[in-house]
Design an enzyme around this catalytic site. Structure first.
Site, mmCIF file in Angstrom:
data_model
loop_
_atom_site.group_PDB
_atom_site.id
_atom_site.type_symbol
_atom_site.label_atom_id
_atom_site.label_comp_id
_atom_site.label_asym_id
_atom_site.label_seq_id
_atom_site.Cartn_x
_atom_site.Cartn_y
_atom_site.Cartn_z
ATOM 1 N N ASP A 1 -9.271 -29.967 7.229
ATOM 2 C CA ASP A 1 -8.931 -29.220 8.445
ATOM 3 C C ASP A 1 -8.094 -30.063 9.395
ATOM 4 O O ASP A 1 -8.516 -31.144 9.804
ATOM 5 C CB ASP A 1 -10.196 -28.768 9.163
ATOM 6 C CG ASP A 1 -11.050 -27.846 8.314
ATOM 7 O OD1 ASP A 1 -10.976 -26.635 8.509
ATOM 8 O OD2 ASP A 1 -11.778 -28.346 7.424
ATOM 9 N N ASP B 1 -7.148 -36.762 10.815
ATOM 10 C CA ASP B 1 -6.588 -36.249 12.073
ATOM 11 C C ASP B 1 -7.549 -36.402 13.242
ATOM 12 O O ASP B 1 -7.406 -35.698 14.240
ATOM 13 C CB ASP B 1 -6.246 -34.759 11.923
ATOM 14 C CG ASP B 1 -7.491 -33.882 11.886
ATOM 15 O OD1 ASP B 1 -7.546 -32.885 12.628
ATOM 16 O OD2 ASP B 1 -8.424 -34.217 11.139
ATOM 17 N N ASP C 1 -8.480 -35.751 4.472
ATOM 18 C CA ASP C 1 -9.278 -34.788 5.221
ATOM 19 C C ASP C 1 -8.635 -33.422 4.991
ATOM 20 O O ASP C 1 -7.487 -33.327 4.530
ATOM 21 C CB ASP C 1 -9.273 -35.174 6.705
ATOM 22 C CG ASP C 1 -9.940 -34.144 7.580
ATOM 23 O OD1 ASP C 1 -11.102 -33.803 7.320
ATOM 24 O OD2 ASP C 1 -9.278 -33.647 8.518
#
Length: 224
Positions: A9, A169, A7
């Site tokens: 961001d 996240d 991922d």
């Protein structure tokens, strides 16, 4: 080939300050002033532009889905202008990426950021060439947590989709990996770090230096 898909961001890069600035640009244009603050709203920033607009307008008692849709393109334009003003890669991220590549893994990105913005950000940060693939929110007709973008990122990185691992996240990343039937590693140093253990990923990552070992434990090494 086994691949490691990241991922963007909150996983590879801390983008929250620049994302919040783009939302506040919209709120100022509405005459509402800055409605979101950092670091208090960093977790909201990483849920996307429409989520930031929704949260700010709700706090101001002026939420309207039509207003969110109207200002979303304004937010994207503002973000594009300043997307690397404060954004930085997390410590050790690129060292881990290079170590994974040396160990023979394919490395790519699967993000719910629009593809063009993700490409631009990676280029501005000088790290785009380190990744064999980049699949964004609008690359395919579907986005995470649908597993298709993850599988596509693995394929474009030269790997077999069923032999990848997703580093993320959020619950979106956890659900993506679950839907794909592959392991997930969730980072604890992002804005939502304290919430990651409750999602029961296959592993938690506290320091990027540990990632190559964790990846090998989860999906093994590529032959040769």
């Amino acid at each position: 080939m086994r691949t490691v898909i990241f991922d963007l961001d909150g996983t590879l890069a801390d983008t929250s300050v620049d994302l919040l600035a783009s939302a506040n640009h919209c709120f100022r244009a509405m005459g509402l002033g800055d409605l979101l603050t950092h670091p208090e709203d960093a977790k909201i920033a990483l849920r996307g532009g429409k989520k930031m607009l929704t949260e700010g307008l709700t706090r101001a008692g002026q939420f309207s889905e039509a207003v969110v849709e109207e200002y979303y393109p304004v937010l994207l334009a503002a973000y594009r202008e300043g997307l690397d003003t404060h954004t930085v890669m997390y410590p050790g991220a690129m060292e881990a990426v290079e170590a994974l590549k040396v160990a023979g893994y394919g490395v790519g990105i699967c993000t719910n950021k629009p593809e063009a913005l993700a490409e631009l950000l990676m280029q501005r940060l000088g790290v785009r060439d380190a990744f064999a693939s980049l699949v964004g929110a609008d690359t395919l007709p579907v986005r995470k947590p649908d597993p298709a973008p993850l599988f596509e990122a693995a394929r474009r990185a030269g790997g077999a989709p069923e032999m990848c691992v997703l580093i993320g996240d959020s619950d979106t990343d956890r659900n993506t990996s679950a839907n794909a039937g592959v392991p997930s590693v969730l980072v604890t140093f992002g804005p939502a770090g304290p919430d990651m253990a409750a999602l029961n990923p296959e592993a938690l990552l506290h320091d990027f230096a540990d990632l190559p070992r964790i990846v090998e434990e989860l999906i093994g090494r590529n032959p040769g």
